[in-house]
Design a protein around this motif. Structure first.
Motif, PDB file in Angstrom:
ATOM      1  N   ARG A 315      -7.660 -14.779   7.501  1.00 49.64           N
ATOM      2  CA  ARG A 315      -7.677 -14.467   6.072  1.00 49.64           C
ATOM      3  C   ARG A 315      -7.866 -12.966   5.927  1.00 49.64           C
ATOM      4  N   ILE A 316      -6.983 -12.314   5.152  1.00 50.84           N
ATOM      5  CA  ILE A 316      -6.975 -10.853   5.085  1.00 50.84           C
ATOM      6  C   ILE A 316      -6.949 -10.393   3.631  1.00 50.84           C
ATOM      7  N   GLY A 317      -7.829  -9.445   3.312  1.00 52.28           N
ATOM      8  CA  GLY A 317      -7.810  -8.788   2.020  1.00 52.28           C
ATOM      9  C   GLY A 317      -7.498  -7.315   2.193  1.00 52.28           C
ATOM     10  N   LEU A 318      -7.343  -6.617   1.084  1.00 48.86           N
ATOM     11  CA  LEU A 318      -6.982  -5.199   1.083  1.00 48.86           C
ATOM     12  C   LEU A 318      -7.993  -4.444   0.234  1.00 48.86           C
ATOM     13  N   ALA A 319      -8.305  -3.196   0.633  1.00 50.26           N
ATOM     14  CA  ALA A 319      -9.366  -2.472  -0.063  1.00 50.26           C
ATOM     15  C   ALA A 319      -9.194  -0.968   0.038  1.00 50.26           C
ATOM     16  N   THR A 320      -9.758  -0.285  -0.943  1.00 49.86           N
ATOM     17  CA  THR A 320      -9.767   1.187  -0.940  1.00 49.86           C
ATOM     18  C   THR A 320     -10.839   1.747  -0.024  1.00 49.86           C
ATOM     19  N   ASP A 321     -11.962   1.036   0.141  1.00 49.49           N
ATOM     20  CA  ASP A 321     -13.135   1.549   0.857  1.00 49.49           C
ATOM     21  C   ASP A 321     -13.570   2.908   0.330  1.00 49.49           C
ATOM     22  N   THR A 322     -13.529   3.082  -0.982  1.00 48.23           N
ATOM     23  CA  THR A 322     -14.107   4.291  -1.580  1.00 48.23           C
ATOM     24  C   THR A 322     -15.537   4.460  -1.097  1.00 48.23           C
ATOM     25  N   GLY A 323     -16.013   5.675  -0.712  1.00 48.38           N
ATOM     26  CA  GLY A 323     -15.341   6.904  -0.614  1.00 48.38           C
ATOM     27  C   GLY A 323     -14.879   7.294   0.772  1.00 48.38           C
ATOM     28  N   GLY A 324     -15.054   6.447   1.837  1.00 45.47           N
ATOM     29  CA  GLY A 324     -14.363   6.740   3.082  1.00 45.47           C
ATOM     30  C   GLY A 324     -12.867   6.689   2.861  1.00 45.47           C
ATOM     31  N   GLY A 325     -12.435   5.730   2.036  1.00 49.01           N
ATOM     32  CA  GLY A 325     -11.062   5.719   1.568  1.00 49.01           C
ATOM     33  C   GLY A 325     -10.849   6.881   0.632  1.00 49.01           C
ATOM     34  N   SER A 326      -9.675   7.463   0.690  1.00 53.45           N
ATOM     35  CA  SER A 326      -9.446   8.734  -0.001  1.00 53.45           C
ATOM     36  C   SER A 326      -8.787   8.593  -1.363  1.00 53.45           C
ATOM     37  N   ASP A 327      -8.784   7.380  -1.944  1.00 51.91           N
ATOM     38  CA  ASP A 327      -8.174   7.189  -3.251  1.00 51.91           C
ATOM     39  C   ASP A 327      -8.760   5.955  -3.907  1.00 51.91           C
ATOM     40  N   PHE A 328      -8.836   5.972  -5.244  1.00 49.38           N
ATOM     41  CA  PHE A 328      -9.295   4.806  -5.992  1.00 49.38           C
ATOM     42  C   PHE A 328      -8.164   3.811  -6.238  1.00 49.38           C
ATOM     43  N   SER A 329      -6.940   4.189  -5.928  1.00 48.99           N
ATOM     44  CA  SER A 329      -5.752   3.440  -6.310  1.00 48.99           C
ATOM     45  C   SER A 329      -5.365   2.383  -5.288  1.00 48.99           C
ATOM     46  N   MET A 330      -5.127   1.163  -5.764  1.00 45.37           N
ATOM     47  CA  MET A 330      -4.586   0.131  -4.878  1.00 45.37           C
ATOM     48  C   MET A 330      -3.102   0.363  -4.598  1.00 45.37           C
ATOM     49  N   LEU A 331      -2.409   1.099  -5.451  1.00 47.59           N
ATOM     50  CA  LEU A 331      -1.040   1.496  -5.117  1.00 47.59           C
ATOM     51  C   LEU A 331      -1.042   2.378  -3.879  1.00 47.59           C
ATOM     52  N   ARG A 332      -1.918   3.377  -3.882  1.00 48.67           N
ATOM     53  CA  ARG A 332      -2.013   4.263  -2.712  1.00 48.67           C
ATOM     54  C   ARG A 332      -2.474   3.478  -1.480  1.00 48.67           C
ATOM     55  N   THR A 333      -3.315   2.489  -1.690  1.00 49.48           N
ATOM     56  CA  THR A 333      -3.799   1.663  -0.584  1.00 49.48           C
ATOM     57  C   THR A 333      -2.671   0.818  -0.002  1.00 49.48           C
ATOM     58  N   MET A 334      -1.825   0.257  -0.872  1.00 56.30           N
ATOM     59  CA  MET A 334      -0.657  -0.480  -0.382  1.00 56.30           C
ATOM     60  C   MET A 334       0.278   0.434   0.403  1.00 56.30           C
ATOM     61  N   CYS A 335       0.465   1.647  -0.104  1.00 58.99           N
ATOM     62  CA  CYS A 335       1.294   2.623   0.600  1.00 58.99           C
ATOM     63  C   CYS A 335       0.742   2.881   1.999  1.00 58.99           C
ATOM     64  N   ALA A 336      -0.560   3.107   2.092  1.00 57.92           N
ATOM     65  CA  ALA A 336      -1.177   3.371   3.395  1.00 57.92           C
ATOM     66  C   ALA A 336      -1.080   2.163   4.313  1.00 57.92           C
ATOM     67  N   ALA A 337      -1.215   0.956   3.761  1.00 64.18           N
ATOM     68  CA  ALA A 337      -1.073  -0.254   4.576  1.00 64.18           C
ATOM     69  C   ALA A 337       0.335  -0.345   5.155  1.00 64.18           C
ATOM     70  N   TYR A 338       1.313   0.023   4.356  1.00 65.43           N
ATOM     71  CA  TYR A 338       2.693   0.034   4.846  1.00 65.43           C
ATOM     72  C   TYR A 338       2.843   1.034   5.990  1.00 65.43           C
ATOM     73  N   GLU A 339       2.281   2.224   5.817  1.00 61.79           N
ATOM     74  CA  GLU A 339       2.422   3.272   6.833  1.00 61.79           C
ATOM     75  C   GLU A 339       1.691   2.898   8.124  1.00 61.79           C
ATOM     76  N   VAL A 340       0.495   2.323   8.001  1.00 64.63           N
ATOM     77  CA  VAL A 340      -0.242   1.897   9.193  1.00 64.63           C
ATOM     78  C   VAL A 340       0.546   0.823   9.951  1.00 64.63           C
ATOM     79  N   ALA A 341       1.108  -0.141   9.217  1.00 65.91           N
ATOM     80  CA  ALA A 341       1.890  -1.188   9.859  1.00 65.91           C
ATOM     81  C   ALA A 341       3.132  -0.617  10.539  1.00 65.91           C
ATOM     82  N   GLN A 342       3.757   0.381   9.921  1.00 58.41           N
ATOM     83  CA  GLN A 342       4.921   1.020  10.537  1.00 58.41           C
ATOM     84  C   GLN A 342       4.563   1.620  11.894  1.00 58.41           C
ATOM     85  N   LEU A 343       3.376   2.214  11.979  1.00 59.79           N
ATOM     86  CA  LEU A 343       2.950   2.794  13.245  1.00 59.79           C
ATOM     87  C   LEU A 343       2.718   1.738  14.312  1.00 59.79           C
TER      88      LEU A 343
END
Length: 442
Positions: A315-343
């Motif tokens: 079971r997997i959720g998604l999160a900003t982890d503010t403030g270790g995470g560098s944005d409050f936005s879940m859009l930016r978080t989805m973008c980063a999840a895409y980039e991490v998966a690409q790597l």
């Protein structure tokens, strides 16, 4: 007479978990859809024309090409780190000592806690996030401030007092008894009140003695309907530290399991460097892992194994982890999840990313029967996206052949400008107000 509100535009929600690389029939999309709201709940969904005909008394708000989604759900955050987000250049342990702990000391002041809690929740709403699960600080007043701010805004939120009794400044330490007593009192005060849920919260094994972990494990056993949140295997040097502190443990997860802190209602943030036994046990008990991609790249933690963990049925959720995470936005978080998966050699489909940020995170938080989908009986927490919010996004989305090509540029390049409207519990709020004045509610 009960007031009915009809939102019309493009609608998108999920009936099931999509595949990593294709929707596989899990998504419901209507280019001319509607969502009918009654008494804070979704009363009906379907073609806008049919809902208008069936409910002529409803007040309609037409969003045209706007995409009507469930509100975003952030499954792991630290609201006390709001003011220190994007602090430069440290690994996890140094970052905690240099930035996090000094900032969290300030939450001994109830007025400061209230100011940051309100600011934080308004920033979330401005970015389309309607539910969050947050760590507070060791101070009970930080929990009170968080829940009071959420209650004032009508938001469904989860959170709890962060418990630590070692390896942190004296002003942030409690002890096993105080951790148990404070957490129990806060749980009794807030759990199930309005739209609020208490979460038992040991920060992570390095900052809790075995005695404190056992005390919190006992509290969880007494309140099994509560969630428990902590951190797991975020960085390799953190794992080495855990091995030094718990030499008898089989692995990092065992430091929780041995003290009653492994279970179905457990939330384990990061979970990057898991050993085979840990993965097997997490899947066996049905615990939730929370992916924090902007934090993992910002602090240099590593690359979450989305494809491998999903294939195991985790079971997997998604999160900003503010403030270790560098944005409050879940859009930016989805973008980063895409980039991490690409790597890692996996291109996540837009449907999977949107599912993670809505229904997936809601299910991780055991709230999937209330939020995260547009369906009759669900709470009317809604985010409306502008799929042409900037010239760069607009010129790309105009070439789209389907909804996924239309929404993907917003996932990759969108920010708070893409949030056209937000509804919380069936009430419309104004996200633009947070950008201009720092607060949404008067």
């Amino acid at each position: 007479m009960t007031k009915l509100t009809l939102l019309t535009g493009q609608t998108l929600s999920f009936d099931a978990q999509p595949g990593l690389s294709a929707p596989q029939g899990a998504a419901r999309f209507d280019s001319a859809g509607g969502v009918l709201i009654r008494d804070g709940l979704v009363a009906a969904t379907g073609p806008a024309s049919e809902l208008r005909k069936a409910h002529p008394e409803a007040s309609e708000i037409a969003y045209g090409e706007g995409l009507i989604l469930p509100g975003f759900v952030d499954a792991h955050a630290h609201y006390p780190q709001t003011a220190m987000i994007a602090s430069w250049g440290k690994r996890l342990i140094d970052w905690l000592n240099s930035y996090t702990f000094p900032e969290e000391m300030r939450f001994a002041d109830p007025a400061y806690a209230a100011d940051i809690a309100g600011r934080y929740l308004d920033l979330l709403l401005a970015h389309g996030t309607t539910t969050v699960c947050s760590f507070c600080t060791v101070h009970p007043q930080s929990v009170d401030a968080y829940f009071e701010a959420a209650k004032a805004r009508g938001m469904r939120v989860l959170g709890g007092k962060t418990c630590m009794d070692r390896n942190a400044p004296d002003g942030l330490l409690d002890d096993p008894k105080r951790a148990y007593d404070d957490s129990r009192a806060l749980l009794n005060r807030w759990h199930g009140v309005h739209r609020l849920s208490y979460v038992i919260t040991p920060r992570f094994s390095p900052t809790s003695t075995p005695e404190q972990l056992s005390a919190l494990g006992a509290l969880w056993a007494e309140n099994p309907d509560c969630l428990m949140q902590t951190h797991l295997s975020e960085q390799t040097d953190e794992i080495d530290w855990v091995k030094e502190l718990f030499p008898q443990a089989r692995d990092y997860l065992d430091t929780y399991e041995a003290h009653g802190l492994l279970g179905t209602n457990g939330l384990y943030g990061h979970a990057i460097h898991l050993e085979p036994r840990e993965r097997a046990r997490l899947a066996e008990v049905g615990a939730a892992l929370v992916h924090c991609p902007t934090s993992n790249t910002f602090i240099g933690s590593g690359l979450f194994d989305m494809a491998g963990l999903a294939a195991e049925g985790q079971r997997i959720g998604l999160a900003t982890d503010t403030g270790g995470g560098s944005d409050f936005s879940m859009l930016r978080t989805m973008c980063a999840a895409y980039e991490v998966a690409q790597l890692r050699g996996q291109a996540l489909h837009p449907s999977y990313l949107l599912w993670l940020a809505t229904a997936g995170s809601a299910e991780a938080l055991r709230q999937g029967n209330r939020i995260g989908r547009l369906a009759p009986g669900m709470e009317a927490d809604i985010c409306v996206l502008d799929l042409a919010s900037t010239p760069a996004i607009a010129q790309r989305s105009r070439r789209a052949n389907d909804i996924w090509e239309a929404v993907f540029p917003t996932i990759m390049m969108g920010d708070d400008r893409a949030i056209r409207d937000v509804w919380v519990g069936g009430t419309r709020v104004e996200p633009s107000a947070a950008q201009s004045s720092g607060q949404l509610f008067g």
